[in-house]
Design an enzyme around this catalytic site. Structure first.
Site, PDB file in Angstrom:
ATOM      1  N   ASP A  59       0.994  -1.205  -0.141  1.00 39.18           N
ATOM      2  CA  ASP A  59       0.086  -0.065  -0.066  1.00 39.18           C
ATOM      3  C   ASP A  59       0.926   1.174   0.060  1.00 39.18           C
ATOM      4  O   ASP A  59       1.534   1.463   0.950  1.00 39.18           O
ATOM      5  CB  ASP A  59      -1.006  -0.060   1.278  1.00 39.18           C
ATOM      6  CG  ASP A  59      -1.629   1.250   1.513  1.00 39.18           C
ATOM      7  OD1 ASP A  59      -1.628   2.167   0.630  1.00 39.18           O
ATOM      8  OD2 ASP A  59      -2.270   1.509   2.257  1.00 39.18           O
ATOM      9  N   CYS A 116      -3.548   7.763   4.089  1.00 40.17           N
ATOM     10  CA  CYS A 116      -3.420   7.402   2.881  1.00 40.17           C
ATOM     11  C   CYS A 116      -4.648   7.436   1.946  1.00 40.17           C
ATOM     12  O   CYS A 116      -4.495   7.737   0.525  1.00 40.17           O
ATOM     13  CB  CYS A 116      -2.815   6.123   2.570  1.00 40.17           C
ATOM     14  SG  CYS A 116      -3.619   4.738   3.369  1.00 40.17           S
TER      15      CYS A 116
END
Length: 468
Positions: A242, A276
């Protein structure tokens, strides 16, 4: 007692300090790359131990760990506040999510065992029958970030344990305490202590871990440049990454303005923007732009910035003063290029005031790259197609969102936005721990979310019986 039970890795000490006021929270042992042979020996032994745990035992351990954390939830929340600077209200929500993540992992241990294969559905195989099972990959290196120091660790450890793997866990050296506490809880819940080997150290240690041939998978959450470096040195092993985002949220003229503003405020400034999937670019229909802008700025200026341990605080510090200074510099650079500040752009040590910008040039770093800070850009659009083009113009694409009263418009956006998730009438930062999580383009490799991580962390074995 086994040969590794009393191994004490690390000979130096690393300080963990409060992002808010810099006081010493704790010290932890530092592990160096020189210890890699001992680490790998322990992990190999741990893999043998993990394989021998029945699925019911894995589930029992994970459920017991969830119960322990639930009983000690306020302690865990306060620890997150101390080391990560997340506000106490946000920290409590992270703890609740960690509990759910462990429970979901227990379910995977019990139920995701494989399937019957219908061999007789193919001519010539009528006398064959069999199944496939899901077997452990082996040794997994898990590298976790500072922004969710408990739940993002659980997202790697939970599925790995459920699948029968051993883990070399390297949490952020800025926020290792929550990760180490989670490992302690898992051991107290019955997990053999060699199954997870936690290590705290720098870049050299990380490089040594990911380049080991016996490591079968690397699960990494962090920045794009680090992800590229890992992929270059990892060799032939599975990668799950990620790597961040730059989330767009579209606000159509027929949206519920109050709900859109409220959700986007949370999406932009949760965890001081260090998220994020945080809302970074809000794309607003030209006909409602002025109204949305005024409401959004007023709501931003009403946020309480300060001590994360206070129940009244909405936005705490960034992880370090250096991070806040970098954000301040990037915003100033955008202003020099023509951007205008509507709120914020004030810094005191690691506290950076929630900041709202308009007229941000599309060639600036704040438009093109992940801010990972309490900074949001408001941008006007004239047509739906223009909004989609603006949303898709970025190389990092985890989540996105759209606010609209039209189901047809929402479904058009769902089909056209290039992102791992499209949140309809919600901000980009919504995440449920059971859903697949990851991005399009350079946003990620693979998917997290307990079931999907479990599948990544296991491999199939086919059994076929020929009855002649």
């Amino acid at each position: 007692m086994n040969a590794f039970s009393e191994t004490k890795l690390g000979y130096g000490l690393m300080s963990v300090t409060s992002p808010f006021d810099g006081h010493l929270v704790d010290t932890v042992s530092e592990t160096t790359a020189d210890e890699i042979d001992e680490l790998m020996g322990r992990a190999r032994f741990g893999q043998q131990v993990a394989r021998e745990l029945s699925r019911s035992k894995r589930a029992e351990i994970l459920e017991q760990a969830a119960r322990i954390i639930e009983d000690e939830s306020e302690h865990f929340a306060r620890q997150i506040v101390e080391e990560a600077g997340k506000t106490i209200r946000q920290a409590r929500k992270e703890v609740a999510r960690c509990i759910n993540t462990l429970k979901l992992s227990a379910d995977e241990a019990r139920h995701s065992s494989g399937k019957i294969i219908p061999f007789d559905s193919y001519p010539g195989s009528e006398k064959r029958q069999g199944w496939f099972t899901r077997e452990p990959l082996g040794i997994i290196v898990a590298i976790t970030p500072f922004n969710d120091p408990l739940n993002l660790v659980a997202h790697k450890l939970g599925p790995a344990i459920a699948g029968g793997n051993a883990v070399l866990l390297k949490p952020s050296e800025l926020t290792p305490l929550s990760a180490l506490s989670l490992v302690e809880v898992l051991v107290s819940a019955g997990l053999p202590d060699t199954v997870i080997t936690p290590v705290v150290g720098g870049v050299e240690l990380g490089h040594a871990l990911v380049s080991q041939r016996d490591v079968r998978m690397i699960s990494f959450t962090g920045g794009f440049q680090t992800g590229e470096a890992i992929s270059s040195s990892a060799g032939l092993k599975k990668l799950a990454m990620d790597l961040g985002g730059n989330a767009p949220v579209i606000v159509m003229a027929d949206s519920d303005m109050d709900k859109a503003v409220e959700a986007c405020i949370s999406g932009a400034f949760w965890a001081a923007g260090q998220n994020c999937i945080g809302t970074q670019r809000i794309l607003i229909d030209h006909s409602i732009f002025s109204d949305f802008r005024d409401r959004f700025v007023a709501a931003t200026e009403g946020l309480v910035l300060g001590d994360p341990s206070s129940e009244e605080t909405d936005v705490g510090p960034m992880i370090t003063e250096a991070s806040a200074k970098r954000t301040e510099t990037r915003v100033s650079e955008a202003v020099n290029q023509g951007a205008r500040v509507l709120a914020g752009h004030r810094r005191q040590a690691a506290l950076y005031a929630p900041t709202v910008l308009i007229d941000v040039p599309h060639d600036s770093s704040l438009w093109r790259e992940e801010a990972f800070a309490p900074v949001v850009i408001l941008e006007k659009f004239d047509t739906f197609d223009e909004a989609i083009a603006l949303a898709n113009a970025i190389d990092f694409s985890l989540h996105s969102g759209i606010f609209t009263g039209s189901l047809e418009t929402a479904l058009d956006a769902v089909s056209q936005i290039e992102a791992g998730g499209v949140m309809v009438n919600d901000s980009s930062d919504y995440r449920f721990d059971a859903m697949p999580f990851g991005g399009f383009k350079y946003g990620s490799l693979g998917r997290e979310g307990v079931h999907f991580a479990f599948e990544d962390m296991t491999q199939t074995k086919v059994v076929c019986i020929n009855r002649f």
